[in-house]
Design an enzyme around this catalytic site. Sequence first.
Site, PDB file in Angstrom:
ATOM      1  N   VAL A   1     -21.198   7.362   0.631  1.00  7.33           N
ATOM      2  CA  VAL A   1     -21.685   6.134  -0.026  1.00  7.33           C
ATOM      3  C   VAL A   1     -21.052   6.688  -1.547  1.00  7.33           C
ATOM      4  O   VAL A   1     -21.880   7.736  -1.826  1.00  7.33           O
ATOM      5  CB  VAL A   1     -23.076   6.637  -0.167  1.00  7.33           C
ATOM      6  CG1 VAL A   1     -24.350   5.460   0.214  1.00  7.33           C
ATOM      7  CG2 VAL A   1     -23.522   8.155   0.817  1.00  7.33           C
ATOM      8  N   GLY A   2     -20.385   7.178  -0.938  1.00  8.25           N
ATOM      9  CA  GLY A   2     -18.578   7.675  -2.465  1.00  8.25           C
ATOM     10  C   GLY A   2     -18.061   6.702  -3.108  1.00  8.25           C
ATOM     11  O   GLY A   2     -19.475   5.901  -3.782  1.00  8.25           O
ATOM     12  N   LYS A   3     -17.267   6.216  -3.573  1.00  9.58           N
ATOM     13  CA  LYS A   3     -17.149   5.430  -4.979  1.00  9.58           C
ATOM     14  C   LYS A   3     -17.617   4.286  -4.396  1.00  9.58           C
ATOM     15  O   LYS A   3     -18.439   3.073  -5.696  1.00  9.58           O
ATOM     16  CB  LYS A   3     -15.676   5.540  -4.892  1.00  9.58           C
ATOM     17  CG  LYS A   3     -14.957   6.544  -5.527  1.00  9.58           C
ATOM     18  CD  LYS A   3     -13.818   6.650  -5.731  1.00  9.58           C
ATOM     19  CE  LYS A   3     -12.441   6.196  -4.655  1.00  9.58           C
ATOM     20  NZ  LYS A   3     -10.779   5.991  -5.434  1.00  9.58           N
TER      21      LYS A   3
ATOM     22  N   LYS B   1       0.498  -0.800  -0.071  1.00  7.72           N
ATOM     23  CA  LYS B   1       0.086   0.184   0.258  1.00  7.72           C
ATOM     24  C   LYS B   1       0.724   1.423  -0.194  1.00  7.72           C
ATOM     25  O   LYS B   1       1.982   1.063   0.526  1.00  7.72           O
ATOM     26  CB  LYS B   1      -0.377  -0.180   0.792  1.00  7.72           C
ATOM     27  CG  LYS B   1      -2.032   1.095   0.934  1.00  7.72           C
ATOM     28  CD  LYS B   1      -3.127   0.179   0.218  1.00  7.72           C
ATOM     29  CE  LYS B   1      -4.736   0.727   0.194  1.00  7.72           C
ATOM     30  NZ  LYS B   1      -5.772  -0.162  -0.591  1.00  7.72           N
TER      31      LYS B   1
END
Length: 366
Positions: free
Chosen positions: A192-194, A91
């Site tokens: 409730v994004g991408k 990452k």
Amino acid sequence: MTDVTGASADVLHTLFHSDQGGHEQVVLCQDRASGLKAVIALHSTALGPALGGTRFYPYASEAEAVADALNLARGMSYKNAMAGLDHGGGKAVIIGDPERDKTEELLLAYGRCVASLGGRYVTACDVGTYVADMDVVARECRWTTGRSPENGGAGDSSVLTAFGVYQGMRASAEHLWGDPSLRAKRIGIAGVGKVGHHLVEHLVAEGAEVFVTDVREDVVRRITERHRNVLAVADTDELIRVDGLAVYAPCALGGALNDATVPVLTARIVCGAANNQLAHPGVEKDLADRGILYAPDYVVNAGGVIQVADELHGFAFERCRAKAAKIYDTALAIFARAKMDGIPPAAAADRIAEQRMAEGRGLGAH
């Protein structure tokens, strides 16, 4: 190997006293001309080159950024192992405000940093980075996925991430209630994004009663205007207390399940897209003691990494969707193993992933 050139005392302390441990390599990247400050952490390459996204976030300190990179990289090792990919876990985090600090020059400098690892790390999108950003990074680094179709990539991976989480929810319902249907079930989504907004579409199509919250009011408003049976709540604290909640889906940042939230959570199932949902070891037992079924985050949110891994070999959406659909079976197998061993599902998933890493192969390696 850990490259600690120029590291502060706090960063060094985080690196060498992290309770995550076992990382193969940590690289601290800096480019003064562009303002780039980044950390690339490789947890394991036992199954193949480390694969994981790039997070662009305004960390309070370099030590906090290092800690997040270490934690996220470890999670990617487990995620890739459980997804049956021939990849280890890594990452990267870029320190800064993506709205203010992201520039083409900075992304190109970051691409050069990733390229310097010679293919040990393959990067992709994460919080604060998007397909257009990966197109820029790819100009300096061929070990970049999550690019646009126009530039040889697969595009937005959040579609399959949401599909995988949806399959995890269905498997959880099957295990708990003997029926995978989510129709008429109350489901709360935090973030409730991408990914979250795609998850809403799956649930609405099945006839679930959906409650949503997000720090961005405009995002929530667009969803509730589009779907009459989606209801907005003020914040996550209100969401987790909704009466009769069947499923809680954390789809924002990590640490959603902690000593404050677990005791008041009304849901019978937790299944969401966020990484590292358990704030600390022991939370999985707290959930089990309350009779709450936890679908391990790195298992159910693997749809995106399945897609970006496939991009390296010539992307085919239907092939990836078929692989992501198997998250349903993987989740059921984990629940069965947890019941057999008398342990929480998170511990069962860890055991299976660790065995695969120890054997040096993924499900699809042979």
